[in-house]
Design a protein around this motif. Structure first.
Motif, mmCIF file in Angstrom:
data_model
loop_
_atom_site.group_PDB
_atom_site.id
_atom_site.type_symbol
_atom_site.label_atom_id
_atom_site.label_comp_id
_atom_site.label_asym_id
_atom_site.label_seq_id
_atom_site.Cartn_x
_atom_site.Cartn_y
_atom_site.Cartn_z
ATOM 1 N N LYS A 266 -5.601 8.617 -7.937
ATOM 2 C CA LYS A 266 -5.785 8.311 -6.556
ATOM 3 C C LYS A 266 -4.693 8.778 -5.528
ATOM 4 O O LYS A 266 -3.862 9.053 -5.882
ATOM 5 C CB LYS A 266 -6.084 6.902 -6.494
ATOM 6 C CG LYS A 266 -6.922 6.311 -7.220
ATOM 7 C CD LYS A 266 -8.402 5.964 -6.581
ATOM 8 C CE LYS A 266 -9.256 5.351 -7.374
ATOM 9 N NZ LYS A 266 -10.636 5.011 -6.608
ATOM 10 N N LYS A 267 -5.367 9.084 -4.307
ATOM 11 C CA LYS A 267 -4.368 9.411 -3.279
ATOM 12 C C LYS A 267 -3.695 8.026 -2.663
ATOM 13 O O LYS A 267 -2.708 7.870 -2.236
ATOM 14 C CB LYS A 267 -5.064 10.204 -2.011
ATOM 15 C CG LYS A 267 -5.588 11.683 -2.507
ATOM 16 C CD LYS A 267 -4.389 12.598 -1.605
ATOM 17 C CE LYS A 267 -4.584 14.035 -2.051
ATOM 18 N NZ LYS A 267 -3.774 14.337 -3.301
ATOM 19 N N GLU A 268 -4.687 7.154 -2.422
ATOM 20 C CA GLU A 268 -4.102 5.917 -1.762
ATOM 21 C C GLU A 268 -4.213 4.730 -2.936
ATOM 22 O O GLU A 268 -5.253 4.550 -3.856
ATOM 23 C CB GLU A 268 -4.775 5.357 -0.602
ATOM 24 C CG GLU A 268 -4.935 6.336 0.473
ATOM 25 C CD GLU A 268 -5.027 5.634 1.676
ATOM 26 O OE1 GLU A 268 -4.879 4.368 1.605
ATOM 27 O OE2 GLU A 268 -4.996 6.270 2.671
ATOM 28 N N LYS B 102 0.819 6.011 -0.578
ATOM 29 C CA LYS B 102 0.279 7.012 -0.598
ATOM 30 C C LYS B 102 0.973 8.066 -1.640
ATOM 31 O O LYS B 102 2.074 7.955 -1.908
ATOM 32 C CB LYS B 102 0.103 7.738 0.571
ATOM 33 C CG LYS B 102 -0.636 7.376 1.694
ATOM 34 C CD LYS B 102 -0.839 8.315 2.714
ATOM 35 C CE LYS B 102 -1.452 7.492 3.989
ATOM 36 N NZ LYS B 102 -0.732 7.400 5.195
ATOM 37 N N ARG C 85 0.957 -1.124 -0.114
ATOM 38 C CA ARG C 85 0.029 0.056 0.008
ATOM 39 C C ARG C 85 0.725 1.232 0.160
ATOM 40 O O ARG C 85 1.846 1.286 0.768
ATOM 41 C CB ARG C 85 -0.930 0.222 1.180
ATOM 42 C CG ARG C 85 -2.119 -0.498 1.076
ATOM 43 C CD ARG C 85 -3.001 -0.518 2.393
ATOM 44 N NE ARG C 85 -4.269 -1.402 2.116
ATOM 45 C CZ ARG C 85 -5.162 -1.045 1.467
ATOM 46 N NH1 ARG C 85 -5.378 0.199 1.180
ATOM 47 N NH2 ARG C 85 -6.276 -1.556 1.312
#
Lengths: 367, 272
Positions: free
Chosen positions: A269-271, A246, A244
C-alpha cells in the motif's frame, strides 16, 4: 478436549440489533479463558448465555459435546462469581457457602467436609460465623469464590469479579484466582474490561468489540500480532502509538521530515497506519540515533519513565527503564527502525504486517 | 441540632399541648373507665377512687370477650391472607418474567382507585349467594387481595439485587426456596409493616362486619362496642369506656412491638 463450544452463537434483543453476532469459539478443559472488551461489547451477555441466564437467539452452545441451549442454569453444572459477589446478606459466611449444596442434595457430612476444605483453602476459617456486611471487600470476594469452589462444578464463570476492589487487593486476588484455577483444574471463563487482568491471567484471550470477535489467542500473540487496530490499541499499556504514514521510494514518511528507510519490508500500500509499542521507541547514542524528537511531557513511575514526544500531529509515548531527567521542550535522540513497526490498512483497519522484532534479545526469555 | 433554650422551651411546650389534645379523648376514656357512674354524671375529670367494677361488669354482662376473640381471628386471618397473596404476587411481578407483566401490574395498581365502598355491594351479594353470611370466610376472604400490599412488597423486593436470584438459579435453587429463604427474610421489615397495617385496618373495620353478620356468632368487637351503647336505656358510660379500652389494647401493643421491629428493619440497610 473441548469443554465449551459455540457455533455461530447469536443474541438479539427484540429482533432488532445483534448484540452478539456469529460467535464461533472452543474453550478446552482446564483452560483459563478471558473475554475482554470495552463496555457494551457483549462480553457479559456472552457469559450469561453460557450460564443460561440469558436466552440464546441463534446458533449452538455445547458442553462436553452436548447441546445445552435449552438447559436451565442448574442443569449445566457450573458455578458463577458475580461482580457484586451476590452474597445473601442475612446468612452467615458458612450458610452462604453451603447455600447451593442443599439444593444439589449433597449429604450433611460431605457438606461439612467440603466446607472445611474450602474454608481452609480460601483462608476463611475464622470468618464462618460472620455476616457478609461484617467482612471487608476482599473477604467478601473470597466468600464468593468459596461458593464457586465448594460446588465442585467443572466450569466456573466470573463476571468482572475484581472490579469492586482497590488496586492493591486486585493484584493480589488476580494471583489467587489464577492459583485456584490451576489447583482445581477448573475451566474458567472470565469476563473483564481490564486488559491488564486479561493479559496477566488468561491462557487465551478473546477480544470482543460491538458483538464481534476481534481476535482470539494467547496474550503474547495478541500483544505482538494484533489482528486489527482495535486489538492493537486495546491491548497493552501505555497504548500502542499509531500514526498515518506514506510509503515513497522505499522510505516511510511519518511526517514530511520524519522518515524511516525501509530495507527489508515490502508494503503493498501507499498509505497505511503505523504502530509502534512504547518500549520500541529506544533511546539512542549519537552513533545509533536515527531521529530526534521533542519531549512534550515526562511522567516518573519510579523504576521507569514514560515520555511523550510530538510526532507530526500525533503524540507518541515511550517507556524507558530507569529515571530520566528530561524537561518539556528537550530534543532527545532516539532510534526508530522498521523491524519494530506494525502496519495496518487504513481502510479495513486489519493488520498488514506485524513487527518483526518484539523485544530486545536480552529481554526475551525462553524456557 | 443545637437551639437556644427559649426556643427549645416553646418547642416542647407546643409539642406537649398538641400531644395532650390528640390524646385527650383516649385519656378521658381511660379515666372514665375507672369511675363509677355517679362520678361520670357529676362531670369529674379524675376518678376519686380507682374502681375496676366497670371492667368486671363489661366482661361479665356482655359478650365483649366473645366478640374480641372473633375480631382476633378475623384480623389474624386477614393479615396472614394478605401477606401470603401480596408477597406471592409481588414476587411474580419482580422475579418472574412473563409477557404483559408491567401492564398487569398497572391494572393491579389501578384497582387502588376503586373505593372500598364501591365494591361493598357486589362483595355483599357474592358472599350472600355463597352462603357465607355469619361465617369467618365471609368476613375475611374479600380482603385477601390487596393492591397496596403487592405494591409495597414489590418495591421492597426490587431492592434485592437480581444477582442473588441468578446465583440461586445457577445453584439450582427453585423459585419456592428462593422466595422462602432469601426474599422473605430480606424483606422482613416491609412484611412486618404490611402485617401491622393489615391487622390494624381489619381490627378497626366496622361497615363490612356489620353487613356480613346478622347474629352474634362471628360479629367483631367494633360492633360489640356499638351494641354496648344501645343495650340499655341509660348508657352505662363507665362500662362502655372500659370496653373501648380493652378493644384499643391489642392495637397499642401491636404498634409498640411493630415499631421496634420496624426501626430494626430500617437500620439494617442493604448490602452491596
Amino acid at each position: 478436549m473441548s469443554h465449551i463450544e459455540m457455533e455461530n452463537l447469536k443474541k438479539t434483543y427484540d429482533h432488532q440489533q445483534n448484540v452478539l453476532d456469529g460467535i464461533n469459539l472452543e474453550i478446552s478443559e482446564g483452560e483459563f479463558f478471558v473475554l475482554v472488551g470495552p463496555s457494551g461489547s457483549g462480553k457479559s451477555t456472552l457469559l450469561r448465555m453460557i450460564a443460561g441466564l440469558e436466552e440464546i437467539s441463534g446458533g449452538l452452545l455445547k458442553m462436553n459435546g452436548n447441546v445445552v441451549n435449552h438447559l436451565r442454569p442448574k442443569e449445566r453444572n457450573l458455578s458463577m462469581v458475580f461482580q457484586n459477589y451476590a452474597l445473601y446478606p442475612h446468612l452467615t459466611v458458612e450458610q452462604n457457602i453451603l447455600f447451593g449444596l442443599h439444593a444439589r442434595k449433597v449429604s450433611k457430612s460431605e457438606q461439612k467436609k467440603r466446607l472445611m476444605e474450602t474454608a481452609e483453602m480460601m483462608g476463611l476459617g475464622d470468618l464462618l460465623k460472620r455476616k457478609p456486611k461484617q467482612l471487608s471487600g476482599g473477604q467478601r470476594q473470597r466468600v464468593a469464590l468459596a461458593r464457586a469452589v465448594v460446588s465442585q462444578a467443572p466450569i466456573c464463570l466470573m463476571d468482572e469479579p475484581l472490579s469492586n476492589l482497590d488496586a492493591k487487593l486486585r493484584a493480589h486476588m488476580r494471583m489467587e484466582i489464577k492459583r485456584l484455577q490451576q489447583q482445581l483444574g477448573l475451566t474458567l471463563v472470565y469476563v473483564t474490561h481490564d486488559q491488564v487482568e486479561a493479559m496477566t491471567m488468561g491462557d487465551r484471550i478473546m477480544v470482543l468489540h460491538d458483538g464481534e470477535i476481534q481476535q482470539v489467542g494467547d496474550p503474547i500473540t495478541l500483544y505482538n500480532e494484533p489482528a486489527n487496530l482495535f486489538v492493537a490499541s486495546f491491548i497493552g499499556s501505555p497504548k500502542i502509538n499509531l500514526t498515518r504514514a506514506k510509503v515513497q521510494d522505499n522510505q516511510l514518511y511519518i511526517t514530511d521530515e520524519l522518515k524511516i528507510p525501509l530495507r527489508d519490508t515490502f508494503l503493498p500500500k501507499k498509505e497505511l497506519i503505523v504502530g509502534i509499542r512504547a518500549e520500541h521507541i529506544q533511546h539512542a547514542t549519537d552513533e545509533t540515533a536515527t531521529h530526534e524528537l521533542e519531549v512534550i511531557t515526562v511522567e516518573h513511575l519510579g523504576n521507569e519513565t514514560s515520555i511523550t514526544f510530538s510526532v507530526g500531529n500525533d503524540y507518541w509515548t515511550a517507556k524507558w527503564i530507569g529515571q530520566w531527567q528530561l524537561k518539556a521542550g528537550d530534543k532527545v535522540k532516539v532510534s526508530l527502525t522498521e523491524e519494530y513497526l506494525s502496519f495496518f490498512d487504513p481502510v479495513t483497519e486489519e493488520l498488514i504486517q506485524p513487527a518483526r522484532v518484539h523485544a530486545k534479545e536480552d529481554e526475551v526469555v525462553a524456557i | 441540632m443545637r437551639m437556644p433554650i427559649y426556643q427549645k422551651l416553646t418547642f416542647y411546650a407546643l409539642l406537649v399541648v398538641s400531644a395532650f389534645l390528640v390524646f385527650a379523648p383516649a385519656i378521658i376514656a381511660l379515666s372514665m373507665s375507672f369511675m363509677s357512674n355517679q362520678e361520670i354524671m357529676m362531670g369529674n375529670w379524675l376518678p376519686s377512687s380507682l374502681t375496676l367494677d366497670n371492667y368486671v361488669h363489661v366482661l361479665e354482662n356482655s359478650r365483649l370477650l366473645h366478640f374480641f376473640i372473633n375480631s382476633l381471628i378475623v384480623s389474624l386471618v386477614i393479615m396472614l391472607g394478605q401477606l401470603t397473596l401480596s408477597s406471592l404476587s409481588a414476587y411474580a411481578f419482580v422475579f418472574i418474567n412473563f409477557k404483559g407483566r408491567d401492564l398487569l401490574f398497572f391494572i393491579f395498581i389501578a384497582t387502588m382507585m376503586v373505593p372500598f365502598e364501591a365494591s361493598i355491594i357486589p362483595n355483599f351479594q357474592t358472599i350472600r349467594d355463597l352462603g357465607w353470611m355469619n361465617t369467618y370466610s365471609g368476613l375475611t376472604i374479600p380482603f385477601f387481595a390487596m393492591a397496596f400490599g403487592t405494591f409495597l412488597l414489590r418495591q421492597s423486593f426490587k431492592q434485592i439485587p437480581k444477582e442473588l436470584k441468578e446465583a440461586s438459579e445457577i445453584a439450582g435453587i427453585g423459585d419456592w426456596k428462593f422466595f422462602l429463604t432469601v426474599v422473605l427474610p430480606m424483606a422482613k421489615s416491609s412484611i412486618v409493616t404490611l402485617g401491622v397495617y393489615g391487622f390494624l385496618t381489619s381490627w378497626n373495620m366496622y361497615l363490612w362486619p356489620l353487613l356480613a353478620t346478622t347474629d352474634d356468632t362471628t360479629r367483631t368487637v367494633q360492633i360489640g362496642l356499638r351494641q354496648l351503647q344501645s343495650q340499655e336505656q341509660l348508657n352505662d358510660w363507665g362500662m362502655i369506656m372500659a370496653g373501648a379500652i380493652i378493644v384499643v389494647l391489642p392495637t397499642l401493643i401491636l404498634l409498640f412491638l411493630g415499631q421496634k421491629k420496624l426501626q430494626q428493619g430500617l437500620a439494617e440497610g442493604a448490602l452491596k
